[in-house]
Design a protein around this motif. Structure first.
Motif, PDB file in Angstrom:
ATOM      1  N   LEU A 104     -35.120   1.084  43.781  1.00 45.11           N
ATOM      2  CA  LEU A 104     -34.158   1.353  44.860  1.00 45.11           C
ATOM      3  C   LEU A 104     -34.197   0.264  45.930  1.00 45.11           C
ATOM      4  O   LEU A 104     -33.153  -0.164  46.435  1.00 45.11           O
ATOM      5  CB  LEU A 104     -34.447   2.716  45.502  1.00 45.11           C
ATOM      6  N   VAL A 105     -35.401  -0.198  46.257  1.00 42.98           N
ATOM      7  CA  VAL A 105     -35.544  -1.260  47.269  1.00 42.98           C
ATOM      8  C   VAL A 105     -34.972  -2.562  46.717  1.00 42.98           C
ATOM      9  O   VAL A 105     -34.239  -3.278  47.418  1.00 42.98           O
ATOM     10  CB  VAL A 105     -37.017  -1.423  47.695  1.00 42.98           C
ATOM     11  N   LYS A 106     -35.271  -2.859  45.464  1.00 43.40           N
ATOM     12  CA  LYS A 106     -34.736  -4.087  44.846  1.00 43.40           C
ATOM     13  C   LYS A 106     -33.209  -4.044  44.813  1.00 43.40           C
ATOM     14  O   LYS A 106     -32.546  -5.048  45.093  1.00 43.40           O
ATOM     15  CB  LYS A 106     -35.297  -4.264  43.438  1.00 43.40           C
ATOM     16  N   ILE A 139     -38.653  -3.132  55.634  1.00 38.70           N
ATOM     17  CA  ILE A 139     -38.658  -1.995  54.700  1.00 38.70           C
ATOM     18  C   ILE A 139     -40.089  -1.592  54.380  1.00 38.70           C
ATOM     19  O   ILE A 139     -40.421  -0.400  54.367  1.00 38.70           O
ATOM     20  CB  ILE A 139     -37.870  -2.341  53.421  1.00 38.70           C
ATOM     21  N   ALA A 140     -40.940  -2.572  54.124  1.00 36.88           N
ATOM     22  CA  ALA A 140     -42.336  -2.274  53.789  1.00 36.88           C
ATOM     23  C   ALA A 140     -43.024  -1.534  54.935  1.00 36.88           C
ATOM     24  O   ALA A 140     -43.738  -0.548  54.710  1.00 36.88           O
ATOM     25  CB  ALA A 140     -43.086  -3.559  53.451  1.00 36.88           C
ATOM     26  N   ALA A 169     -44.254   2.361  54.847  1.00 36.27           N
ATOM     27  CA  ALA A 169     -45.664   2.661  55.094  1.00 36.27           C
ATOM     28  C   ALA A 169     -45.822   3.668  56.230  1.00 36.27           C
ATOM     29  O   ALA A 169     -46.639   4.586  56.152  1.00 36.27           O
ATOM     30  CB  ALA A 169     -46.421   1.382  55.412  1.00 36.27           C
ATOM     31  N   GLU A 170     -45.022   3.505  57.293  1.00 38.58           N
ATOM     32  CA  GLU A 170     -45.093   4.440  58.421  1.00 38.58           C
ATOM     33  C   GLU A 170     -44.649   5.840  58.029  1.00 38.58           C
ATOM     34  O   GLU A 170     -45.183   6.834  58.513  1.00 38.58           O
ATOM     35  CB  GLU A 170     -44.242   3.929  59.582  1.00 38.58           C
ATOM     36  N   ALA A 171     -43.658   5.916  57.166  1.00 32.14           N
ATOM     37  CA  ALA A 171     -43.141   7.215  56.733  1.00 32.14           C
ATOM     38  C   ALA A 171     -43.949   7.778  55.566  1.00 32.14           C
ATOM     39  O   ALA A 171     -43.652   8.876  55.103  1.00 32.14           O
ATOM     40  CB  ALA A 171     -41.673   7.081  56.340  1.00 32.14           C
ATOM     41  N   SER A 172     -44.918   7.033  55.085  1.00 29.60           N
ATOM     42  CA  SER A 172     -45.700   7.417  53.900  1.00 29.60           C
ATOM     43  C   SER A 172     -44.769   7.803  52.751  1.00 29.60           C
ATOM     44  O   SER A 172     -44.980   8.796  52.057  1.00 29.60           O
ATOM     45  CB  SER A 172     -46.656   8.574  54.225  1.00 29.60           C
ATOM     46  N   ALA A 173     -43.738   7.018  52.608  1.00 25.18           N
ATOM     47  CA  ALA A 173     -42.718   7.300  51.593  1.00 25.18           C
ATOM     48  C   ALA A 173     -43.192   6.827  50.231  1.00 25.18           C
ATOM     49  O   ALA A 173     -43.599   5.686  50.066  1.00 25.18           O
ATOM     50  CB  ALA A 173     -41.416   6.603  51.960  1.00 25.18           C
ATOM     51  N   SER A 174     -43.154   7.743  49.287  1.00 29.90           N
ATOM     52  CA  SER A 174     -43.516   7.369  47.924  1.00 29.90           C
ATOM     53  C   SER A 174     -42.501   7.879  46.922  1.00 29.90           C
ATOM     54  O   SER A 174     -42.342   7.318  45.856  1.00 29.90           O
ATOM     55  CB  SER A 174     -44.917   7.895  47.579  1.00 29.90           C
ATOM     56  N   ARG A 206     -34.931   6.594  49.830  1.00 27.98           N
ATOM     57  CA  ARG A 206     -33.490   6.611  50.144  1.00 27.98           C
ATOM     58  C   ARG A 206     -33.269   6.875  51.644  1.00 27.98           C
ATOM     59  O   ARG A 206     -32.379   6.286  52.258  1.00 27.98           O
ATOM     60  CB  ARG A 206     -32.781   7.675  49.304  1.00 27.98           C
ATOM     61  N   THR A 207     -34.048   7.769  52.214  1.00 29.47           N
ATOM     62  CA  THR A 207     -33.923   8.097  53.637  1.00 29.47           C
ATOM     63  C   THR A 207     -34.236   6.872  54.499  1.00 29.47           C
ATOM     64  O   THR A 207     -33.497   6.560  55.446  1.00 29.47           O
ATOM     65  CB  THR A 207     -34.870   9.259  54.008  1.00 29.47           C
ATOM     66  N   VAL A 208     -35.303   6.166  54.163  1.00 23.96           N
ATOM     67  CA  VAL A 208     -35.671   4.961  54.921  1.00 23.96           C
ATOM     68  C   VAL A 208     -34.579   3.904  54.787  1.00 23.96           C
ATOM     69  O   VAL A 208     -34.182   3.279  55.787  1.00 23.96           O
ATOM     70  CB  VAL A 208     -37.041   4.421  54.455  1.00 23.96           C
ATOM     71  N   LEU A 209     -34.066   3.699  53.589  1.00 26.65           N
ATOM     72  CA  LEU A 209     -33.009   2.700  53.377  1.00 26.65           C
ATOM     73  C   LEU A 209     -31.723   3.104  54.093  1.00 26.65           C
ATOM     74  O   LEU A 209     -31.016   2.243  54.628  1.00 26.65           O
ATOM     75  CB  LEU A 209     -32.764   2.500  51.881  1.00 26.65           C
ATOM     76  N   ALA A 210     -31.425   4.407  54.123  1.00 21.85           N
ATOM     77  CA  ALA A 210     -30.219   4.868  54.814  1.00 21.85           C
ATOM     78  C   ALA A 210     -30.334   4.614  56.319  1.00 21.85           C
ATOM     79  O   ALA A 210     -29.336   4.279  56.972  1.00 21.85           O
ATOM     80  CB  ALA A 210     -29.992   6.348  54.534  1.00 21.85           C
ATOM     81  N   ARG A 211     -31.559   4.765  56.875  1.00 19.42           N
ATOM     82  CA  ARG A 211     -31.756   4.493  58.298  1.00 19.42           C
ATOM     83  C   ARG A 211     -31.554   3.021  58.627  1.00 19.42           C
ATOM     84  O   ARG A 211     -31.159   2.670  59.739  1.00 19.42           O
ATOM     85  CB  ARG A 211     -33.149   4.930  58.741  1.00 19.42           C
ATOM     86  N   LEU A 212     -31.837   2.148  57.661  1.00 18.03           N
ATOM     87  CA  LEU A 212     -31.631   0.714  57.896  1.00 18.03           C
ATOM     88  C   LEU A 212     -30.159   0.370  58.018  1.00 18.03           C
ATOM     89  O   LEU A 212     -29.786  -0.546  58.728  1.00 18.03           O
ATOM     90  CB  LEU A 212     -32.253  -0.114  56.764  1.00 18.03           C
TER      91      LEU A 212
END
Length: 187
Positions: free
Chosen positions: A8-10, A39-40, A44-49, A55-61
């Motif tokens: 997803l990040v790629k 993103i990294a 890491a802050e959201a402990s997203a795995s 998807r939530t972190v990428l949507a916030r970006l």
């Protein structure tokens, strides 16, 4: 595998890269590296795995198109280059060869002026400027070699010397044609 190697990040970074194709390669690479680092840190802050968390972190970006539009808006506009100035520089460069060989008093100042003008012109890359400068300097080097080598030391006769005498003044003209091609290629 790091978290930024997740598919997803790629995919997200590839979308940003596609959308920022109008940026200079250096600026695009810098943007992608900064974005990947951001993103990294966010992951890491959201402990997203899991995929949903990623998807939530990428949507916030934000949307890759929005990021690209912002980056493209920040890009400095390319300088406008007068076609007349470009042709004048190439004409000056073309006449420096014969002038340097046959009338050094006029040719050497014209050569210095053409090289200075070439290096201050914004429409060429450093590689193109170096190629143009090298070709423009050949008549000067030829002239200096004629002063350094004692007369009669390299006596091959006019037949061996004539092709060199004809080719040397034409090298700045060839450099001018190359620079014209390089300027059109970048336009």
């Amino acid at each position: 595998m790091t978290i930024t190697d997740h598919p997803l990040v790629k995919k997200y970074l590839a979308a940003v890269a596609r959308e920022t194709a109008g940026l200079s390669p250096e600026r695009r690479n810098e943007l992608l590296a900064d974005l990947e680092e951001h993103i990294a840190v966010a992951l890491a802050e959201a402990s997203a795995s899991g995929e949903d968390e990623i998807r939530t972190v990428l949507a916030r970006l934000g949307d890759p198109r929005t990021i690209a539009a912002t980056a493209l808006g920040e890009e400095l506009p390319t300088p406008r280059v007068s076609r007349g100035r470009t042709l004048a520089l190439l004409g000056l460069l073309a006449v420096t060869g014969p002038l340097t060989v046959f009338a050094p008093v006029l040719g050497i100042p014209a050569l210095i002026g053409a090289i200075w003008w070439l290096w201050t012109a914004p429409q060429w890359r450093h590689r193109d400027k170096a190629i143009g400068t090298a070709a423009a300097l050949v008549p000067l080097l030829f002239l200096v070699s004629q002063w350094v080598v004692p007369a009669g030391t390299l006596n091959f006769g006019l037949g061996a010397f004539l092709p060199i005498l004809l080719a040397v003044p034409l090298l700045p003209t060839a450099a001018g044609l190359y620079l014209l091609w390089a300027a059109r290629r970048r336009a």
